[in-house]
Design a protein around this motif. Structure first.
Motif, mmCIF file in Angstrom:
data_model
loop_
_atom_site.group_PDB
_atom_site.id
_atom_site.type_symbol
_atom_site.label_atom_id
_atom_site.label_comp_id
_atom_site.label_asym_id
_atom_site.label_seq_id
_atom_site.Cartn_x
_atom_site.Cartn_y
_atom_site.Cartn_z
ATOM 1 N N SER A 158 49.757 52.213 38.748
ATOM 2 C CA SER A 158 50.201 50.883 38.364
ATOM 3 C C SER A 158 49.361 49.826 39.074
ATOM 4 N N CYS A 159 49.518 48.583 38.640
ATOM 5 C CA CYS A 159 48.824 47.478 39.302
ATOM 6 C C CYS A 159 49.361 46.158 38.784
ATOM 7 N N SER A 160 49.062 45.091 39.521
ATOM 8 C CA SER A 160 49.159 43.731 38.988
ATOM 9 C C SER A 160 47.730 43.343 38.673
ATOM 10 N N SER A 161 47.524 42.689 37.538
ATOM 11 C CA SER A 161 46.148 42.501 37.091
ATOM 12 C C SER A 161 45.929 41.136 36.469
ATOM 13 N N THR A 162 44.688 40.615 36.608
ATOM 14 C CA THR A 162 44.289 39.428 35.858
ATOM 15 C C THR A 162 43.582 39.851 34.567
ATOM 16 N N GLY A 163 43.649 41.152 34.239
ATOM 17 C CA GLY A 163 43.126 41.617 32.950
ATOM 18 C C GLY A 163 42.210 42.817 33.061
ATOM 19 N N ASN A 164 41.109 42.671 33.780
ATOM 20 C CA ASN A 164 40.152 43.776 33.863
ATOM 21 C C ASN A 164 40.724 44.997 34.577
ATOM 22 N N LEU A 165 41.520 44.750 35.592
ATOM 23 C CA LEU A 165 42.083 45.872 36.350
ATOM 24 C C LEU A 165 43.028 46.691 35.471
ATOM 25 N N ALA A 166 43.760 46.007 34.595
ATOM 26 C CA ALA A 166 44.696 46.705 33.705
ATOM 27 C C ALA A 166 43.950 47.713 32.836
ATOM 28 N N GLY A 167 42.819 47.297 32.276
ATOM 29 C CA GLY A 167 42.021 48.200 31.448
ATOM 30 C C GLY A 167 41.464 49.364 32.242
ATOM 31 N N ASN A 209 52.239 33.431 36.277
ATOM 32 C CA ASN A 209 50.813 33.614 36.544
ATOM 33 C C ASN A 209 50.592 34.860 37.405
ATOM 34 N N TYR A 210 49.331 35.116 37.749
ATOM 35 C CA TYR A 210 49.019 36.338 38.496
ATOM 36 C C TYR A 210 49.818 36.443 39.791
ATOM 37 N N ASP A 211 49.958 35.318 40.470
ATOM 38 C CA ASP A 211 50.664 35.360 41.753
ATOM 39 C C ASP A 211 52.133 35.768 41.566
ATOM 40 N N PRO A 323 46.479 28.084 39.533
ATOM 41 C CA PRO A 323 45.235 28.198 38.763
ATOM 42 C C PRO A 323 45.310 27.554 37.383
ATOM 43 N N ASP A 324 44.202 26.901 37.002
ATOM 44 C CA ASP A 324 44.054 26.369 35.654
ATOM 45 C C ASP A 324 42.568 26.394 35.311
ATOM 46 N N THR A 325 42.097 27.535 34.804
ATOM 47 C CA THR A 325 40.679 27.701 34.494
ATOM 48 C C THR A 325 40.507 28.756 33.401
ATOM 49 N N ILE A 326 39.384 28.678 32.698
ATOM 50 C CA ILE A 326 39.073 29.720 31.708
ATOM 51 C C ILE A 326 38.619 31.014 32.390
ATOM 52 N N ALA A 327 38.284 30.949 33.658
ATOM 53 C CA ALA A 327 37.865 32.160 34.382
ATOM 54 C C ALA A 327 39.112 32.903 34.859
ATOM 55 N N LYS A 328 39.833 33.491 33.900
ATOM 56 C CA LYS A 328 41.142 34.078 34.211
ATOM 57 C C LYS A 328 41.052 35.296 35.119
ATOM 58 N N SER A 329 39.936 36.029 35.036
ATOM 59 C CA SER A 329 39.813 37.214 35.900
ATOM 60 C C SER A 329 39.713 36.822 37.371
ATOM 61 N N LEU A 330 39.402 35.545 37.630
ATOM 62 C CA LEU A 330 39.293 35.081 39.023
ATOM 63 C C LEU A 330 40.456 34.181 39.415
ATOM 64 N N ALA A 331 41.471 34.097 38.536
ATOM 65 C CA ALA A 331 42.534 33.113 38.735
ATOM 66 C C ALA A 331 43.624 33.616 39.671
ATOM 67 N N ILE A 332 43.276 33.780 40.931
ATOM 68 C CA ILE A 332 44.263 34.111 41.954
ATOM 69 C C ILE A 332 44.378 32.902 42.876
ATOM 70 N N GLY A 333 45.544 32.265 42.840
ATOM 71 C CA GLY A 333 45.724 31.015 43.574
ATOM 72 C C GLY A 333 45.992 31.217 45.049
ATOM 73 N N ASN A 334 46.410 32.447 45.410
ATOM 74 C CA ASN A 334 46.752 32.739 46.798
ATOM 75 C C ASN A 334 46.003 34.009 47.222
ATOM 76 N N PRO A 335 44.687 33.904 47.432
ATOM 77 C CA PRO A 335 43.838 35.090 47.635
ATOM 78 C C PRO A 335 44.060 35.771 48.986
ATOM 79 N N ALA A 336 44.450 37.048 48.927
ATOM 80 C CA ALA A 336 44.818 37.786 50.140
ATOM 81 C C ALA A 336 43.686 37.820 51.168
#
Ligand SMILES: *Cc1c(COP(=O)(O)O)cnc(C)c1O
Ligand SMILES: [Zn+2]
Length: 438
Positions: A158-167, A209-211, A323-336
């Motif tokens: 399993s995972c939480s994903s901004t898209g690419n990780l899910a695939g 959102n991702y967070d 986050p508010d950007t078209i770069a959704k794969s990078l849209a992590i507002g609280n980066p660990a």
């Protein structure tokens, strides 16, 4: 606030340990898990937070038995995927023979046309990770997490994903015979949703959102409902993260066992950037490349630029953003890994910069037009930031520079909407001439 969050994660980590019998695992040169903050060590297991200080755990190795030239020969004789670096990863012997998606050994493209446009004379390269099995860099980290899941006896990935990780998780689970159940923000790009769903696992859209997705997964992991689940970027995160080191190894090996002078890396959680730095340091320590300085540059989209904002303000803490950007794969507002990224950029003499969505789209077109590489929005971010930093005199154009493209433009077609036919004509030469194309 940061501390609080860590505390929550740590108590869940402890629960995970308690509910899983601790198997004896042989993960090659991986010796233990070590806390990035206080150095406290624990044995290898599906844990990710330090029981002493709640800091993140990472893999500690024992490389002392390696002879440099023997190791180099062993790597060069290895398979054309990440497992050629198995001696430097937390995996058991024989890993290359198990069912896995076997990513890596993607092209390092000498980008002379792009270099000319940007005014870079010292050698410009694009590390094109769109060539991985599910067309993003995430296959590297998932391949690694899959081996850890196998070692610890998990049966669901399993995972939480901004898209690419899910695939990447869906594909790896399908190949290896795991169940998969992954969580994404419900409003991702159609290409990412299809790419994640097609492998037949369960795909759950979360209203948020991702967070929010990430927070939900942290709760699930501490609940009986999540028992026996390997969350690749939560309880398997220390193993997952190591997959990014292979980018550093490949870049150096493909440059003829040389360090690049400058690397431009996209930032979502910041994990990839911190592990590329770790990989470069390991190569120096092992004597596989010469010991000289390199600079690491981080790239974000303006609409989700918490690390860039902290870098520019001279802060050590990263203030979360919405986050508010078209770069959704990078849209992590609280980066660990945000604070570690700041450390690395400052220590190496690099920088963190951001570009607008418009500049992202321009850069996608620029890379496609000059090098025949169709990047997803994250690649637009790195190319756009490279252009901006060269213009500003922050990146040295006379030095060897590597820019990462971490994903495939086919997954983010909306970003270049409006790109299409030059003309529509009847199938006649007259019509062709009339259109002014002769
Ligand atoms: C996930 C991702 C990244 C970076 O991820 P980190 O969380 O910073 O490790 C970069 N590019 C793409 C395309 C991604 O999907
Ligand atoms: Zn600690």
């Amino acid at each position: 606030m940061r501390k609080m969050r860590r505390k929550g994660l740590a108590s869940m980590a402890v629960q995970t340990v308690a509910s899983t019998s601790t198997p004896t695992v042989d993960l090659g040169p991986a010796a233990a898990l070590s806390c990035r903050e206080c150095g406290h060590r624990v044995s290898l297991g599906p844990v990710f937070a330090c029981e002493e200080c709640f800091g993140p755990l990472e893999i500690a190795y024992d490389f002392s038995a390696y002879d440099t030239e023997e190791l180099r020969a062993r790597i060069e004789a290895g398979p054309a995927n990440i497992w050629r670096y198995a001696p430097l990863l937390p995996v058991p012997a024989g890993v290359a023979d198990k069912p896995n998606i076997n990513p890596g050994w993607t092209k390092l493209v000498k980008a002379d046309n792009l270099a000319r446009e940007l005014g870079v004379t010292g050698g410009l390269f694009v590390k094109d990770d769109s060539g991985n099995p599910t067309h993003s860099f995430k296959d590297r980290v998932v391949a690694q997490a899959l081996e850890a899941a196998r070692a610890f006896g998990f049966t669901t990935l399993s995972c939480s994903s901004t898209g690419n990780l899910a695939g990447a998780v869906g594909a790896a689970a399908a190949r290896a015979g795991f169940r998969s159940c992954v969580f994404i923000p419900h409003d991702l790009e159609q290409g990412k949703i299809v790419m994640a769903a097609v492998y037949g696992g369960e795909l759950v859209g979360i209203e948020g959102n991702y967070d929010d997705v990430n927070r939900f997964c942290s709760e699930l992991i501490g609940d009986p409902a999540g028992e026996g689940w390997g969350f690749v970027n939560v309880n398997l995160r220390p193993y997952y993260a190591e997959g990014s080191k292979t980018l550093a190894y490949e870049i150096c090996e493909q440059l003829g066992w040389r360090l690049p002078d400058q690397i431009v890396i996209p930032i979502a959680s910041g994990s990839q950037l911190t592990k590329i730095d770790k990989g470069l340091k390991e190569l120096i320590e092992l004597g596989l490349v010469e010991d000289r300085p390199y600079k690491i540059f981080g790239a974000q989209a303006e609409g989700c630029s918490p690390v860039s904002a902290a870098f520019k303000a001279g802060h050590d803490v990263v203030r979360p953003q919405k986050p508010d950007t078209i770069a959704k794969s990078l849209a992590i507002g609280n980066p660990a890994d945000g604070p570690y990224v700041l450390d690395i950029a400052r220590r190496t003499g690099g920088a963190v910069e951001d570009v607008t969505d418009e500049e992202v789209v321009d850069a996608i077109r620029l890379l496609a037009r000059t090098e025949g590489i169709f990047a997803e929005t994250a690649g637009g971010v790195t190319v756009g930031v490279t252009r901006k930093l060269v213009k500003a005199g922050v990146l040295d154009p006379t030095k060897t520079t590597v820019v990462l493209n971490t994903g495939d433009g086919l997954k983010t077609l909306d970003a270049v909407a409006g790109t299409g036919l030059t003309a529509t004509i009847r199938p006649t030469l007259d019509s062709f001439r009339e259109a002014g194309l002769a």
